[in-house]
Design an enzyme around this catalytic site. Structure first.
Site, short mmCIF file in Angstrom:
data_model
loop_
_atom_site.label_atom_id
_atom_site.label_comp_id
_atom_site.label_asym_id
_atom_site.label_seq_id
_atom_site.Cartn_x
_atom_site.Cartn_y
_atom_site.Cartn_z
N GLU A 92 0.93 -1.19 -0.04
CA GLU A 92 0.04 0.10 -0.09
C GLU A 92 0.83 1.37 -0.08
OE1 GLU A 92 -3.53 0.29 2.57
OE2 GLU A 92 -2.64 2.09 3.41
N GLY A 226 0.77 43.15 -11.79
CA GLY A 226 0.16 41.70 -11.65
C GLY A 226 1.59 40.90 -11.31
N THR A 228 2.02 40.05 -7.94
CA THR A 228 1.25 39.02 -7.17
C THR A 228 0.57 37.62 -7.72
OG1 THR A 228 1.35 40.60 -5.42
CG2 THR A 228 -0.07 38.69 -5.22
#
Length: 324
Positions: A92, A226, A228
């Protein structure tokens, strides 16, 4: 092995690793940490898959279980001392870590009464030598070893660092809740020129390089163009490829020691989940270097206007040389 096909939409927020809930291997966790985790996650509205059926179905995990793993955004894996004594547990884990490497699954390890170093270096019960002597398992044991090393290098929670189990459960749920919020993708398709900006930044980051050096990139320009938005788009696209990540809000004007200490503590808490609170900026730099120096971290600082802000969080380009 993970299937190459995955559903477009996630069915679950969290896959709570079944291997730690098995009664025949996980008596040390099934009636304590796992049940508490499941209750805490679901009570916060976090859709959680926890399968209580047995895994002993052959040499592979069941298709139902594989679909549940692939259909989750995150996997929480509780690694106890008994964990590696079951090869189904390791199957798993191999499947989970293959999806994590592909960037399709976020993985959060919980080291329950075991040291991460024991998992990383396969010491004690995590020594897989017994499996290696089985000719039928010779080909898969190296994959299990790699999966254990990979998960040990991820940011998670160790029970030995928590006051009690309730505190540990709360930290795990808070971190998963935060990561779940960050995972929601933002639609940047209507932003003019965004693809060109992304190509240029990714080229500078050189993500495919085997070089372990720290990359520092600045986005500079006049206000309102622009910057950010471009940084948010980059973070949105790349954060899942890192062990941990953090996007600061506008830190313009933060330069006093008290404010920088608060900034350091926010970084440590949001990446490691630890409320460390260093006593000085210099001490904070050392803590950040030692705790994050060997992790693959994406850190975005928005609104930098003082060199001290960068020095407080990522001063040296050789943090990866610090010991674990």
């Amino acid at each position: 092995m993970a299937s190459s096909s995955a559903s477009c939409a996630s069915n679950y927020d969290v896959f709570l690793s079944k291997s730690s809930t098995l009664s025949f291997r996980g008596e040390d966790t099934r009636h304590s940490i796992v049940s508490h985790l499941y209750e805490a996650l679901t009570s916060r509205g976090i859709a959680t898959f926890k399968d209580d059926k047995r895994l002993e179905l052959g040499d592979h995990i069941s298709e139902e279980l594989q679909r549940a793993i692939e259909g989750s955004d995150f996997a929480v894996v509780v690694l106890s001392e008994n964990y590696p004594t079951s090869r189904w547990c390791l199957m798993e884990l191999q499947s989970i870590m293959e999806l994590q490497v592909e960037g399709r699954l976020g993985v959060f390890p919980v080291f329950y009464s075991v040291e991460p170093s024991a998992v990383r270096y396969q010491l004690g019960s995590f020594d897989l030598e017994g499996y290696q002597r089985d000719p039928k398992l010779a080909d898969v044991v190296p994959k299990w070893r790699q999966a254990l090393k990979l998960i040990a290098d991820l940011s998670g929670v160790a029970s030995g660092q928590c006051i009690d189990e309730a505190t540990m459960v709360r930290k795990i749920v808070e971190d998963i809740s935060r990561r779940k919020t960050l995972k929601h993708k933002i639609d940047f398709r209507n932003i003019v020129g965004v693809d060109t900006h992304m190509q240029g930044l990714k080229s500078l980051l050189d993500m495919d390089s085997n070089n372990d050096e720290v990359r520092m990139i600045g986005i500079w320009g006049m206000g309102g163009i622009g910057k950010t938005t471009i940084a948010k788009c980059l973070y949105d696209q790349l954060s899942s490829q890192f062990t941990t990540s953090y996007f600061t809000q506008d830190i313009k004007g933060i330069h006093k020691d008290l404010d920088l200490l608060h900034l350091q503590n926010k970084l440590l808490y949001n990446t490691l989940g630890d409320d460390i609170r260093p006593w000085s900026v210099e001490a904070g730099c050392e803590v950040i270097a030692s705790r994050l120096g060997n992790h693959k971290v994406l850190l975005v600082l928005d609104g930098v206007d003082k060199l001290a802000q960068i020095h407080a969080l990522a001063k040296e380009p050789n943090h990866h040389n610090h010991p674990r």
